[in-house]
Design a protein around this motif. Structure first.
Motif, short mmCIF file in Angstrom:
data_model
loop_
_atom_site.label_atom_id
_atom_site.label_comp_id
_atom_site.label_asym_id
_atom_site.label_seq_id
_atom_site.Cartn_x
_atom_site.Cartn_y
_atom_site.Cartn_z
N SER A 2 42.78 6.30 33.02
CA SER A 2 42.95 6.44 34.46
C SER A 2 42.10 7.58 35.00
O SER A 2 41.51 7.48 36.08
CB SER A 2 44.42 6.68 34.81
OG SER A 2 45.21 5.60 34.42
N ILE A 30 48.47 7.22 39.60
CA ILE A 30 47.89 5.96 39.14
C ILE A 30 48.59 5.45 37.88
O ILE A 30 48.86 4.26 37.74
CB ILE A 30 46.38 6.14 38.87
CG1 ILE A 30 45.63 6.35 40.19
CG2 ILE A 30 45.81 4.94 38.12
CD1 ILE A 30 44.20 6.79 40.01
N SER A 31 48.91 6.36 36.97
CA SER A 31 49.46 5.94 35.68
C SER A 31 50.99 5.90 35.64
O SER A 31 51.56 5.49 34.63
CB SER A 31 48.94 6.85 34.57
OG SER A 31 49.39 8.17 34.75
N ILE A 64 46.38 5.55 28.34
CA ILE A 64 46.36 5.09 29.74
C ILE A 64 46.02 6.24 30.68
O ILE A 64 45.25 6.08 31.63
CB ILE A 64 47.72 4.45 30.11
CG1 ILE A 64 47.89 3.14 29.35
CG2 ILE A 64 47.84 4.24 31.61
CD1 ILE A 64 49.27 2.55 29.43
N ALA A 84 39.32 7.25 37.82
CA ALA A 84 39.56 7.92 39.11
C ALA A 84 38.51 8.98 39.43
O ALA A 84 38.21 9.21 40.60
CB ALA A 84 40.95 8.55 39.11
N VAL A 101 45.79 11.03 38.91
CA VAL A 101 45.98 10.30 37.66
C VAL A 101 47.47 10.09 37.39
O VAL A 101 47.87 9.02 36.91
CB VAL A 101 45.30 11.05 36.49
CG1 VAL A 101 45.66 10.44 35.16
CG2 VAL A 101 43.78 11.03 36.68
#
Length: 106
Positions: free
Chosen positions: A51, A18-19, A47, A55, A15
């Motif tokens: 995420s 991803i973020s 966010i 995920a 995460v």
């Protein structure tokens, strides 16, 4: 086969990766004064949670696939996991049938 839990450290690292682009953009907006720090933190929190929700199913499928392959490598008879998020269920079923046929031929 039950779906194994995703380790928290794995989920957290995924995460964060991803973020992180969103964090960089929000940090830039905060640095130039476009948004305040409280709004930046609130937006990143949202966010981050979104995420994680996106995920988790994919990581869960990858973890289930890893356990499945590990069991197959030990010649155990296991049921194929549900891999709907990876779209590999049909391929795994075909692979297991192929291995079963080869085992019977030996």
């Amino acid at each position: 086969m039950t779906r194994p839990d995703v380790p928290f450290a794995t989920l957290l690292k995924s995460v964060i990766v991803i973020s992180s682009p969103a964090l960089m953009v929000l940090s830039l907006y905060t640095a130039i004064g476009f948004i305040g720090l409280s709004h930046m933190l609130m937006a990143y929190g949202i966010i981050f949670l979104a995420s994680a929700m996106i995920a988790y199913p994919f990581l869960s499928s990858v973890t289930a696939l890893t356990h499945y392959v590990r069991e197959l490598a030990q010649d155990k008879r296991v049921d194929a996991p549900d891999l709907t998020f990876l779209e590999l269920s049909e391929a795994l079923t075909a692979l297991q049938k192929s291995w079963d046929i080869k085992k019977k031929q030996m």
